[in-house]
Design an enzyme around this catalytic site. Structure first.
Site, short mmCIF file in Angstrom:
data_model
loop_
_atom_site.label_atom_id
_atom_site.label_comp_id
_atom_site.label_asym_id
_atom_site.label_seq_id
_atom_site.Cartn_x
_atom_site.Cartn_y
_atom_site.Cartn_z
N LYS A 8 -17.12 15.23 -95.00
CA LYS A 8 -16.42 15.99 -96.03
C LYS A 8 -16.52 17.48 -95.76
CE LYS A 8 -20.17 17.87 -98.08
NZ LYS A 8 -20.45 19.34 -98.19
N ASP A 135 -23.84 13.95 -102.66
CA ASP A 135 -22.56 13.76 -101.97
C ASP A 135 -22.19 12.28 -101.79
OD1 ASP A 135 -22.09 16.48 -101.66
OD2 ASP A 135 -23.15 16.59 -99.76
#
Length: 290
Positions: A8, A135
């Site tokens: 990401k 995350d």
């Protein structure tokens, strides 16, 4: 079962404050990118969690976030662990602000949910992931999303499709724990224009999104090569350059694929951990089912 788990980038990362449990309250606009680790999970009869990898940097015990994810899964679902092996093939740069470890954890949760036929819906799987790392919930679903609190509050945003991304990690590591400590110790922090970013993401205003993109960690994390990397990216037409997570990786967002490829080729001569990829709409994808 084998899956690929995406890295990401943060289009925005700000810290809103400290929660009662001591964790930080986060405001993150996240985007999955096509740089993948491969995670394969198989049942064994050892009664243990075994980590298999050829990368010597990856822990093979309970220090590994993938191991922690497996433990959290068995605890939360009250499923007996008859034994599993977790094979991890690393391609996402480590200690880089790209959530490579979280991607591995997400891959493990995804596989276990299938292998043990628990069939948990995504929100419940993400809740388990939130116990492992901020995350991990996003890494499970991926795409483009607003993530808040400790990462478990997620709202999908309009897909940021068709953009090329250059990831460039300088030859240094950043400790996430140390990065947050530096934030806590900072006398003054300039906070991001969160309302404008949400408006841009909601309406699909790409130019405004690039203008408002921000990462509070750039104010406290010193990455000597960052100005040089950003300069190279801009010279090749990057629409946006920003550090991802707590760093040190700097990324460039490009509308022109050729410009991104040329940028990556130039940066790779000086920074070996440089990757050219694309924005993608999914966090974890099945590769094969045994």
């Amino acid at each position: 079962m084998k899956v690929k788990a995406a890295a990401k980038i943060n289009l925005m990362l700000d810290v809103l404050g400290t929660l009662p449990d001591g964790y930080h309250s986060l405001f993150m606009v996240m985007q999955s990118v096509g740089c993948y680790d491969f995670v394969e999970v198989n049942k064994t009869d050892t009664g243990k969690i075994e980590i298999l990898t050829e990368d010597e940097r990856v822990p093979k015990d309970e220090k590994n976030i993938a191991y922690k994810a497996a433990t959290a899964f068995f605890t939360a679902t009250e499923t007996k662990n008859t034994g599993i092996s977790i094979a991890i093939e690393k391609h996402i740069p480590m200690a880089a602000g790209l959530a490579g470890g979280s991607a591995d954890a997400a891959g493990v949760l995804f596989c276990l949910n299938s292998l043990f036929h628990t069939d948990l819906p995504m929100p419940k799987l993400q809740r388990i992931g939130e116990c492992v790392g901020a995350d991990v919930p996003f890494a499970l679903s991926g795409g483009t999303a607003l993530c808040m609190d400790k990462g478990g509050v997620i709202a999908p945003l309009l897909p940021l499709a068709g953009k090329s991304v250059v990831l460039c990690k300088p030859q240094m590591d950043v400790s996430t724990v140390s990065a947050y400590r530096l934030l806590d110790e900072a006398a003054h922090l300039r906070h991001a224009d969160k309302n404008a970013m949400l408006y841009a993401a909601h309406t699909g205003d790409y130019a405004l999104l690039c203008e408002k993109a921000d990462n509070v960690f750039e104010q406290v994390i010193e990455v000597p090569a960052r100005p040089v990397i950003k300069g190279v990216m801009r010279s090749h037409g990057a629409d946006l350059t920003l550090m991802s997570g707590s760093g040190p990786t700097v990324y460039g967002l490009f509308s022109d694929r050729k410009g991104a490829e040329n940028c990556a080729a130039e940066l790779k001569r000086h920074f070996p951990e440089t990757v050219c990829c694309e924005t993608v709409g999914c966090g974890v994808e099945t590769v094969s089912v045994c």
